[in-house]
Design a protein around this motif. Structure first.
Motif, short mmCIF file in Angstrom:
data_model
loop_
_atom_site.label_atom_id
_atom_site.label_comp_id
_atom_site.label_asym_id
_atom_site.label_seq_id
_atom_site.Cartn_x
_atom_site.Cartn_y
_atom_site.Cartn_z
N LEU A 111 74.39 -29.96 17.26
CA LEU A 111 74.41 -31.24 16.95
C LEU A 111 73.52 -31.12 15.44
CD1 LEU A 111 73.68 -34.05 20.23
CD2 LEU A 111 76.52 -33.57 18.52
N ILE A 112 72.88 -30.29 15.52
CA ILE A 112 71.70 -30.87 14.41
C ILE A 112 72.35 -30.05 13.46
CG2 ILE A 112 69.55 -29.65 13.51
CD1 ILE A 112 69.52 -31.59 15.55
N GLN A 113 72.95 -29.33 13.53
CA GLN A 113 74.33 -28.12 12.19
C GLN A 113 74.74 -28.89 12.00
OE1 GLN A 113 75.27 -25.09 15.20
NE2 GLN A 113 73.68 -23.59 14.62
N ARG A 114 75.87 -30.27 12.57
CA ARG A 114 76.68 -30.98 12.11
C ARG A 114 75.72 -31.67 11.57
NH1 ARG A 114 80.75 -33.33 16.27
NH2 ARG A 114 82.64 -30.87 16.26
N SER A 115 74.36 -32.31 12.08
CA SER A 115 73.57 -33.26 11.05
C SER A 115 73.32 -32.90 9.81
CB SER A 115 72.80 -33.73 11.52
OG SER A 115 71.31 -34.51 10.70
N LEU A 116 72.59 -31.53 9.51
CA LEU A 116 72.52 -30.92 8.45
C LEU A 116 73.81 -31.08 7.41
CD1 LEU A 116 70.45 -28.09 9.61
CD2 LEU A 116 69.38 -30.21 8.16
N GLU A 117 75.05 -29.81 7.64
CA GLU A 117 76.06 -29.92 7.39
C GLU A 117 76.77 -31.80 7.07
OE1 GLU A 117 79.09 -28.59 5.53
OE2 GLU A 117 77.07 -27.30 6.32
N ILE A 118 76.04 -32.81 7.32
CA ILE A 118 76.66 -34.52 6.99
C ILE A 118 75.71 -34.37 6.01
CG2 ILE A 118 76.82 -36.28 7.82
CD1 ILE A 118 77.81 -36.04 10.51
N GLU A 151 76.19 -34.70 -2.02
CA GLU A 151 76.81 -34.17 -2.53
C GLU A 151 77.52 -34.83 -3.30
OE1 GLU A 151 78.12 -30.38 -1.51
OE2 GLU A 151 76.12 -29.34 -1.76
N GLN A 152 78.32 -35.71 -2.25
CA GLN A 152 79.22 -36.51 -3.13
C GLN A 152 78.74 -38.07 -3.55
OE1 GLN A 152 81.34 -38.48 0.42
NE2 GLN A 152 82.35 -40.21 -0.85
N ASN A 153 77.63 -38.40 -3.18
CA ASN A 153 76.72 -39.73 -3.98
C ASN A 153 76.41 -39.16 -5.42
OD1 ASN A 153 77.18 -41.22 -1.23
ND2 ASN A 153 75.03 -40.77 -0.44
N PHE A 154 75.65 -37.86 -5.48
CA PHE A 154 75.10 -37.63 -6.40
C PHE A 154 75.86 -36.96 -7.27
CE2 PHE A 154 71.16 -37.56 -3.71
CZ PHE A 154 70.35 -38.48 -4.56
N GLU A 197 69.68 -43.88 -8.70
CA GLU A 197 69.80 -44.93 -7.84
C GLU A 197 71.11 -45.17 -7.03
OE1 GLU A 197 69.19 -49.55 -10.16
OE2 GLU A 197 69.44 -48.26 -11.23
N ALA A 198 72.43 -45.10 -7.15
CA ALA A 198 73.36 -45.27 -6.79
C ALA A 198 72.90 -44.60 -5.21
CB ALA A 198 74.09 -44.06 -7.36
N HIS A 199 72.22 -43.51 -5.27
CA HIS A 199 72.41 -42.89 -4.02
C HIS A 199 71.76 -43.82 -3.24
CE1 HIS A 199 71.69 -39.70 -0.93
NE2 HIS A 199 70.16 -40.59 -0.72
N VAL A 200 70.70 -43.79 -3.66
CA VAL A 200 69.51 -44.78 -2.61
C VAL A 200 70.63 -46.36 -2.74
CG1 VAL A 200 67.52 -46.40 -3.14
CG2 VAL A 200 67.85 -44.63 -3.72
N GLY A 201 71.40 -47.15 -3.28
CA GLY A 201 72.11 -47.79 -3.05
C GLY A 201 72.72 -48.10 -2.21
N MET A 202 73.73 -46.57 -1.52
CA MET A 202 74.81 -46.23 -0.63
C MET A 202 73.57 -46.20 0.04
SD MET A 202 77.20 -43.88 -2.57
CE MET A 202 76.41 -43.25 -3.60
N TYR A 203 72.67 -45.34 0.81
CA TYR A 203 71.65 -45.21 1.70
C TYR A 203 71.40 -46.60 2.26
CZ TYR A 203 68.75 -43.35 4.65
OH TYR A 203 67.35 -43.62 5.81
N ILE A 204 71.36 -47.44 1.43
CA ILE A 204 70.27 -48.82 1.80
C ILE A 204 71.96 -49.51 2.41
CG2 ILE A 204 69.78 -51.09 1.73
CD1 ILE A 204 67.71 -49.83 -0.45
N ASN A 205 72.92 -49.33 1.34
CA ASN A 205 74.11 -49.89 1.70
C ASN A 205 74.69 -49.37 3.23
OD1 ASN A 205 74.37 -52.21 -0.03
ND2 ASN A 205 75.59 -50.06 -1.40
N PHE A 206 74.62 -48.40 3.63
CA PHE A 206 74.42 -47.19 5.22
C PHE A 206 74.37 -48.46 6.41
CE2 PHE A 206 73.75 -44.19 8.16
CZ PHE A 206 74.46 -44.18 8.54
#
Length: 203
Positions: free
Chosen positions: A65-72, A78-81, A92-101
């Motif tokens: 699960l930890i290995q999966r978490s790191l991969e996720i 990478e997708q966000n940036f 800013e886009a990454h921060v916004g997507m994180y808060i929306n998540f």
């Protein structure tokens, strides 16, 4: 490959995913130290013995699960940036997507279980040295994505001056704190507007 062999492989994959999905929820809610194989089996709706047909111990499950978490985390970051824009726009886009998540999780009354399990791996003493080594050998990929953007943003004058390492760590700690405060205990703190966070970086 024979049809029976294909079916057996499919069943094994499905059972493995069933157990892992049950385990990440159980670890997140009960904590690694308090979780037993029987708890995972109960959440998965299968027998205690069946879990041992796929995994040798709860530590093996936790490591996967930890290995999966790191991969996720790596793939999501990478997708966000990867969007087009200036350094400050990408952050800013990454921060916004994180808060929306987090907001989406809250609206669905769900929790980011992988995030919570990773938090345990980093901070809980009861977690084995082997698990901690996995985390230490695979540092948070966000750091290596955010820091170069901060340096570039400083060079073109859109990000405040200051130690880029400190600014990177500060931003990551803020985001981590928001995640923790929204997913532990009964109280969930209000989610901040992304602009409030970005003020500390924008020049």
């Amino acid at each position: 490959m024979g049809r029976n062999l294909e079916k057996n492989i499919q069943i094994k994959e499905e059972k493995t995913e069933l157990i892992l999905n049950a385990a990440v929820k159980t670890f997140a809610e009960k904590g690694y130290g308090s979780t037993k194989i029987s708890d995972i089996a109960k959440e998965a709706g299968i027998s205690h013995g069946l879990v041992y047909q796929y995994f040798t111990s709860k530590e093996e499950i936790f490591k996967i699960l930890i290995q999966r978490s790191l991969e996720i985390t790596k793939n999501t970051a990478e997708q966000n940036f990867s969007i087009k824009g200036t350094p400050i726009e990408k952050i800013e886009a990454h921060v916004g997507m994180y808060i929306n998540f987090l907001r989406d999780q809250r609206d669905k009354n769900e929790k980011p279980y992988y995030f919570m399990v990773m938090h345990q791996a980093i901070n809980f003493e009861v977690v084995s040295d082997e698990v901690k080594k996995i985390v230490n050998d695979n540092p948070n990929p966000l750091y290596n994505l955010i820091r170069p953007l901060i340096v570039e943003g400083q060079e073109i004058g859109e990000i405040v001056e200051g130690d880029p390492d400190m600014l990177t760590e500060f931003l990551m700690q803020i985001m981590l704190g928001i995640g923790i405060s929204n997913n532990t205990g009964q109280y969930r703190a209000p989610l901040p507007d992304k602009n409030l966070i970005m003020r500390m970086l924008r020049k």
